[in-house]
Design a protein around this motif. Sequence first.
Motif, PDB file in Angstrom:
ATOM      1  N   LYS A  60     -72.649   4.199  45.595  1.00 33.54           N
ATOM      2  CA  LYS A  60     -71.890   4.883  46.653  1.00 33.54           C
ATOM      3  C   LYS A  60     -72.120   6.389  46.690  1.00 33.54           C
ATOM      4  O   LYS A  60     -72.075   7.000  47.752  1.00 33.54           O
ATOM      5  N   ARG A  61     -72.406   6.988  45.544  1.00 38.58           N
ATOM      6  CA  ARG A  61     -72.586   8.434  45.510  1.00 38.58           C
ATOM      7  C   ARG A  61     -73.842   8.879  46.269  1.00 38.58           C
ATOM      8  O   ARG A  61     -73.977  10.064  46.609  1.00 38.58           O
ATOM      9  N   ARG A  62     -74.751   7.957  46.497  1.00 37.99           N
ATOM     10  CA  ARG A  62     -76.005   8.300  47.175  1.00 37.99           C
ATOM     11  C   ARG A  62     -75.987   8.009  48.672  1.00 37.99           C
ATOM     12  O   ARG A  62     -76.933   8.363  49.382  1.00 37.99           O
ATOM     13  N   ARG A  63     -74.957   7.399  49.155  1.00 40.49           N
ATOM     14  CA  ARG A  63     -74.973   6.920  50.533  1.00 40.49           C
ATOM     15  C   ARG A  63     -75.118   8.038  51.557  1.00 40.49           C
ATOM     16  O   ARG A  63     -75.873   7.920  52.526  1.00 40.49           O
ATOM     17  N   SER A  64     -74.385   9.136  51.394  1.00 39.92           N
ATOM     18  CA  SER A  64     -74.454  10.225  52.377  1.00 39.92           C
ATOM     19  C   SER A  64     -75.845  10.845  52.411  1.00 39.92           C
ATOM     20  O   SER A  64     -76.350  11.216  53.471  1.00 39.92           O
ATOM     21  N   ARG A  65     -76.478  10.945  51.242  1.00 36.19           N
ATOM     22  CA  ARG A  65     -77.825  11.532  51.198  1.00 36.19           C
ATOM     23  C   ARG A  65     -78.883  10.573  51.736  1.00 36.19           C
ATOM     24  O   ARG A  65     -79.858  10.993  52.360  1.00 36.19           O
ATOM     25  N   LEU A  66     -78.711   9.276  51.506  1.00 33.88           N
ATOM     26  CA  LEU A  66     -79.611   8.294  52.115  1.00 33.88           C
ATOM     27  C   LEU A  66     -79.526   8.368  53.633  1.00 33.88           C
ATOM     28  O   LEU A  66     -80.542   8.270  54.337  1.00 33.88           O
ATOM     29  N   ASP A  67     -78.321   8.561  54.137  1.00 34.12           N
ATOM     30  CA  ASP A  67     -78.094   8.714  55.571  1.00 34.12           C
ATOM     31  C   ASP A  67     -78.830   9.943  56.109  1.00 34.12           C
ATOM     32  O   ASP A  67     -79.584   9.869  57.083  1.00 34.12           O
ATOM     33  N   ALA A  68     -78.634  11.084  55.457  1.00 29.20           N
ATOM     34  CA  ALA A  68     -79.258  12.324  55.923  1.00 29.20           C
ATOM     35  C   ALA A  68     -80.782  12.268  55.859  1.00 29.20           C
ATOM     36  O   ALA A  68     -81.471  12.893  56.673  1.00 29.20           O
ATOM     37  N   ASN A  69     -81.317  11.520  54.910  1.00 34.05           N
ATOM     38  CA  ASN A  69     -82.774  11.442  54.734  1.00 34.05           C
ATOM     39  C   ASN A  69     -83.462  10.544  55.755  1.00 34.05           C
ATOM     40  O   ASN A  69     -84.669  10.670  55.987  1.00 34.05           O
ATOM     41  N   SER A  70     -82.724   9.625  56.353  1.00 27.77           N
ATOM     42  CA  SER A  70     -83.350   8.531  57.085  1.00 27.77           C
ATOM     43  C   SER A  70     -84.271   8.991  58.224  1.00 27.77           C
ATOM     44  O   SER A  70     -85.448   8.623  58.271  1.00 27.77           O
ATOM     45  N   MET A 115     -90.508   4.724  63.369  1.00 24.87           N
ATOM     46  CA  MET A 115     -90.122   4.708  61.960  1.00 24.87           C
ATOM     47  C   MET A 115     -88.753   5.359  61.780  1.00 24.87           C
ATOM     48  O   MET A 115     -87.944   4.926  60.955  1.00 24.87           O
ATOM     49  N   GLY A 116     -88.480   6.409  62.543  1.00 28.78           N
ATOM     50  CA  GLY A 116     -87.150   7.004  62.509  1.00 28.78           C
ATOM     51  C   GLY A 116     -86.087   6.022  62.957  1.00 28.78           C
ATOM     52  O   GLY A 116     -84.994   5.948  62.386  1.00 28.78           O
ATOM     53  N   VAL A 117     -86.399   5.227  63.995  1.00 22.73           N
ATOM     54  CA  VAL A 117     -85.473   4.202  64.471  1.00 22.73           C
ATOM     55  C   VAL A 117     -85.269   3.129  63.401  1.00 22.73           C
ATOM     56  O   VAL A 117     -84.141   2.679  63.163  1.00 22.73           O
ATOM     57  N   LEU A 118     -86.340   2.733  62.741  1.00 26.41           N
ATOM     58  CA  LEU A 118     -86.250   1.693  61.708  1.00 26.41           C
ATOM     59  C   LEU A 118     -85.321   2.102  60.577  1.00 26.41           C
ATOM     60  O   LEU A 118     -84.389   1.370  60.208  1.00 26.41           O
ATOM     61  N   TYR A 119     -85.553   3.280  60.023  1.00 29.88           N
ATOM     62  CA  TYR A 119     -84.706   3.750  58.918  1.00 29.88           C
ATOM     63  C   TYR A 119     -83.278   4.014  59.387  1.00 29.88           C
ATOM     64  O   TYR A 119     -82.311   3.695  58.706  1.00 29.88           O
ATOM     65  N   GLY A 120     -83.154   4.640  60.566  1.00 29.78           N
ATOM     66  CA  GLY A 120     -81.837   4.970  61.078  1.00 29.78           C
ATOM     67  C   GLY A 120     -81.005   3.737  61.401  1.00 29.78           C
ATOM     68  O   GLY A 120     -79.802   3.691  61.120  1.00 29.78           O
ATOM     69  N   THR A 121     -81.636   2.723  61.982  1.00 28.58           N
ATOM     70  CA  THR A 121     -80.920   1.496  62.300  1.00 28.58           C
ATOM     71  C   THR A 121     -80.442   0.797  61.037  1.00 28.58           C
ATOM     72  O   THR A 121     -79.320   0.273  60.976  1.00 28.58           O
ATOM     73  N   ASN A 122     -81.271   0.797  60.004  1.00 31.55           N
ATOM     74  CA  ASN A 122     -80.882   0.160  58.747  1.00 31.55           C
ATOM     75  C   ASN A 122     -79.657   0.849  58.142  1.00 31.55           C
ATOM     76  O   ASN A 122     -78.719   0.197  57.683  1.00 31.55           O
ATOM     77  N   ILE A 123     -79.654   2.176  58.173  1.00 29.09           N
ATOM     78  CA  ILE A 123     -78.490   2.920  57.663  1.00 29.09           C
ATOM     79  C   ILE A 123     -77.256   2.632  58.505  1.00 29.09           C
ATOM     80  O   ILE A 123     -76.143   2.447  57.985  1.00 29.09           O
ATOM     81  N   THR A 124     -77.431   2.562  59.814  1.00 27.33           N
ATOM     82  CA  THR A 124     -76.311   2.284  60.713  1.00 27.33           C
ATOM     83  C   THR A 124     -75.670   0.937  60.394  1.00 27.33           C
ATOM     84  O   THR A 124     -74.440   0.813  60.352  1.00 27.33           O
ATOM     85  N   VAL A 125     -76.488  -0.073  60.156  1.00 21.12           N
ATOM     86  CA  VAL A 125     -75.967  -1.400  59.823  1.00 21.12           C
ATOM     87  C   VAL A 125     -75.301  -1.394  58.452  1.00 21.12           C
ATOM     88  O   VAL A 125     -74.234  -1.990  58.254  1.00 21.12           O
ATOM     89  N   LEU A 126     -75.916  -0.704  57.484  1.00 25.06           N
ATOM     90  CA  LEU A 126     -75.318  -0.624  56.153  1.00 25.06           C
ATOM     91  C   LEU A 126     -73.970   0.104  56.187  1.00 25.06           C
ATOM     92  O   LEU A 126     -73.085  -0.171  55.368  1.00 25.06           O
ATOM     93  N   ARG A 127     -73.802   1.028  57.115  1.00 26.37           N
ATOM     94  CA  ARG A 127     -72.524   1.725  57.277  1.00 26.37           C
ATOM     95  C   ARG A 127     -71.509   0.882  58.042  1.00 26.37           C
ATOM     96  O   ARG A 127     -70.433   1.353  58.376  1.00 26.37           O
ATOM     97  N   ASP A 128     -71.882  -0.380  58.314  1.00 24.86           N
ATOM     98  CA  ASP A 128     -71.023  -1.321  59.024  1.00 24.86           C
ATOM     99  C   ASP A 128     -70.695  -0.820  60.429  1.00 24.86           C
ATOM    100  O   ASP A 128     -69.556  -0.895  60.894  1.00 24.86           O
ATOM    101  N   ARG A 129     -71.722  -0.335  61.115  1.00 23.69           N
ATOM    102  CA  ARG A 129     -71.582   0.094  62.501  1.00 23.69           C
ATOM    103  C   ARG A 129     -72.592  -0.633  63.378  1.00 23.69           C
ATOM    104  O   ARG A 129     -73.427   0.003  64.063  1.00 23.69           O
TER     105      ARG A 129
END
Length: 424
Positions: A60-70, A115-129
């Motif tokens: 969980k501590r890495r989630r915000s940074r994974l989001d920003a990196n996507s 590729m930006g869409v791919l990473y961003g969409t994955n983060i969006t789903v992981l954030r339960d959105r």
Amino acid sequence: MMVARTGSLGMGVLASVVVARALPPEGRGTYYMAVSVATAALTLGHLSVEQAQTALWSEKRRRSRLDANSVPLGLCLGGAAALVAIVLCLLFQGRGNIPDIWLLATACAGVPLGMGVLYGTNITVLRDRPQIAGWAMLGSAVAQCLCLVLLGLTGHLTVASVVIAWVLSFAASLAVLIAAGGVTVARPDLRLARTTCVKGLRLHTGSAASYLLLRSDVFLLNALAGPREVGIYTLGVTLAELSRLAVDVFAQVTLPLQFDDEAHDPALVTVRIVRFMLLLGAASAVVTVTVVSALITPVYGHAYAEAGTLVAWLVPGILLLSAGRPVSTYLLRRRSPRVLVLPSLIALVANVALNAALIPLWGAIGCAVASTVAYTALVSFQVVFFTRTSGIGWRQLLPTSAEASRVTTEVKHRWGQLHIGRVS
């Protein structure tokens, strides 16, 4: 999510009709080959970062940074992958029915965005959105469809303009993801980006093999049979993939459940998800094959009539592959990368060998048969690993007659409520 996905597929079907009516099978084949080269660059160059994001999301501590990196990571890696693809195309220009280099370069402009869409969409789903991911998907489809319709109405619909519309669809999707808050654009964490890429690389052989399993048939068909067969076959693939609508949506919205170790046993959750997806898939298969068989010639024209037969061969393998996604997710969390890599490599070898043998005999139908056999082999291997890891027998992944009856009854009940509501 279901509404957005349905709208996206509806737009996709409309776009395919516009393209098929404006371009002959040879023109559609040329367009699809240019897009396939860009898609290959995207898929082989994404380094499985989205799988690494999924694996690291438990911390969980890495989630915000994974989001920003996507998004920044996607744009950087995508730009590099596009450049490599263009250089390779220059080296092979003039061989194997490869499209014009400028057309290929135009298509590759969509790789960083994709590729930006791919990473961003994955983060969006992981954030339960998932609703935001759905709107991004719908935005992409609307942008592409509007471009094609406007070009068709003004008489400017060419192979090049169709490729440009495909590139713009990625830009629209990325814009929706960012504007709706699905992903956060912030200063990237370079150390975590490196960790993510390294972890992704350990899984990437399997991802690359999985992509080649899905798309190597197109390249082989283009080399052995030419763009006309590619144009007809890829239309068959597009229509067959409509059957994945409900199955894929269900897989996406239930993804967070497979990571909720405190509330659920992930193995049992996976079993329940797969059972329901198989029921959805069986119903989708029947509907898709029936509707396509009846409408393929009136909608697309006699030049594409063979695509109806291809759909019947492709649908079983595509749906089985989709229903196996939760099993793959479970294995990604529980075992070493080789568990995902080895089945993909075996299925890829089988697919290439079968295509090489069947295309000269049966053309596009040989491609469809080879694909379905290879997809079935991949899912079978994954199920074997799942049963060994979880201790759950493979028969428990199959829906029972009682479950099928219960789902049918519930659907009828909901449909009756909807009908009564409309009448009132």
